[in-house]
Design an enzyme around this catalytic site. Sequence first.
Site, PDB file in Angstrom:
ATOM      1  N   HIS A 199      51.771  40.068 112.884  1.00  0.00           N
ATOM      2  CA  HIS A 199      52.946  39.209 112.726  1.00  0.00           C
ATOM      3  C   HIS A 199      53.898  39.811 111.694  1.00  0.00           C
ATOM      4  O   HIS A 199      53.466  40.365 110.687  1.00  0.00           O
ATOM      5  CB  HIS A 199      52.529  37.816 112.257  1.00  0.00           C
ATOM      6  CG  HIS A 199      52.068  36.929 113.360  1.00  0.00           C
ATOM      7  ND1 HIS A 199      52.775  35.822 113.772  1.00  0.00           N
ATOM      8  CD2 HIS A 199      50.981  36.976 114.163  1.00  0.00           C
ATOM      9  CE1 HIS A 199      52.141  35.222 114.760  1.00  0.00           C
ATOM     10  NE2 HIS A 199      51.043  35.909 115.012  1.00  0.00           N
ATOM     11  N   GLU A 219      56.505  36.879 120.356  1.00  0.00           N
ATOM     12  CA  GLU A 219      56.976  35.562 119.958  1.00  0.00           C
ATOM     13  C   GLU A 219      58.267  35.718 119.166  1.00  0.00           C
ATOM     14  O   GLU A 219      58.422  36.669 118.398  1.00  0.00           O
ATOM     15  CB  GLU A 219      55.924  34.859 119.094  1.00  0.00           C
ATOM     16  CG  GLU A 219      54.636  34.554 119.833  1.00  0.00           C
ATOM     17  CD  GLU A 219      53.545  34.073 118.899  1.00  0.00           C
ATOM     18  OE1 GLU A 219      52.973  33.009 119.181  1.00  0.00           O
ATOM     19  OE2 GLU A 219      53.265  34.763 117.903  1.00  0.00           O
ATOM     20  N   LYS A 259      57.417  23.680 119.741  1.00  0.00           N
ATOM     21  CA  LYS A 259      57.617  24.901 118.959  1.00  0.00           C
ATOM     22  C   LYS A 259      58.456  25.963 119.654  1.00  0.00           C
ATOM     23  O   LYS A 259      58.699  27.020 119.075  1.00  0.00           O
ATOM     24  CB  LYS A 259      56.267  25.489 118.559  1.00  0.00           C
ATOM     25  CG  LYS A 259      55.361  25.886 119.712  1.00  0.00           C
ATOM     26  CD  LYS A 259      54.000  26.330 119.172  1.00  0.00           C
ATOM     27  CE  LYS A 259      53.048  26.663 120.302  1.00  0.00           C
ATOM     28  NZ  LYS A 259      51.707  27.030 119.804  1.00  0.00           N
TER      29      LYS A 259
END
Length: 340
Positions: A46, A115, A263
Amino acid sequence: MPEQNRRHPLRLGYKASAEQFGPNELTDFAIAAEGNGFDSVFVSDHFQPWRHDGGHAPSALPWLGAVGARTSKVLLGTSVLTPTFRYQPAVVAQAFATLGVMYPGRMILGVGSGESMNEVPLGLHWPDGKERFARLKEAITVIRKLWSEDRVSYEGTYYSTDKATIYDKPEQPVPLYVGASGPAATRLAGRVADGFITTSGKAPELYADTLIPALAEGAEKAGRSLSDLDLMIEMKVSFDHDPEKALQDTKHWAALALSPDEKTHVDDPIEMQRLADALPAERTASRWIVSADPDEHVRRIQTYRDLGFNHLVFHFPGTDQQRAIELYGAAVLPKLRATA
């Protein structure tokens, strides 16, 4: 037992949560996982974590190199890295070729379509799912070509190379796994990947009626079967002798319990944290196997084994990862191996 389980051994891994811990802590946990009988360690990649307060986001690539030097036998990989926005796919191919030379037979490249929370903060355009999927397919093509060919000239829709060569390639190719939670990317995994990655705790029919059939369909189109793939699933488990502690530990990962509608398009860790903190513990636990009973863990994990998943990578939600690794390694892993 499903066909794929007969060919691939049962593997029990540890998920190194880079969103929750810094690189030095994660290294200690990986070493502990190897020492407590885990077969693999997979790290998330991430740029930003799920939470702003107490969040972390160390880079997976240098971390894998460091952990490879501090361990001796565990498989190491990404679950998952996005080779399409922050990284040019050729750079990913070079990095994992280098890791494969340094640690032969121990590295796995797990990739996915990404993402927004990891790409949008860098000023990158976040396209729709169709384009993200097309980019992933093309990135995999570039990586495979660079691993297997010399002087690669490739002109695609999104990426290109001009007489590119990776000079240091491992004798044993690095396996490439595709992570997915929908049918299109899962079919892609069946066609082109060495393994498939998904996560536990979703509706049972998603796995039985959508993902496994899509994976088999993709494999068949490539003249393969499910037995040719390593089927990996991130098992979200919270185990402690104190059941209330096992429940409360899941609250750090409350974001996983948010629905897609809640989300979607959230790319700020502060906003994600706000949404997650509003959830009660009973809902945050909905994605996890939460129990103080080792036999209950084994029974509930068996439902995924029955679907054909043979590579179980355990994600523990609490802050005391050392304790979780030791408890699970002693109380649950032996029981799982006995069932195999």
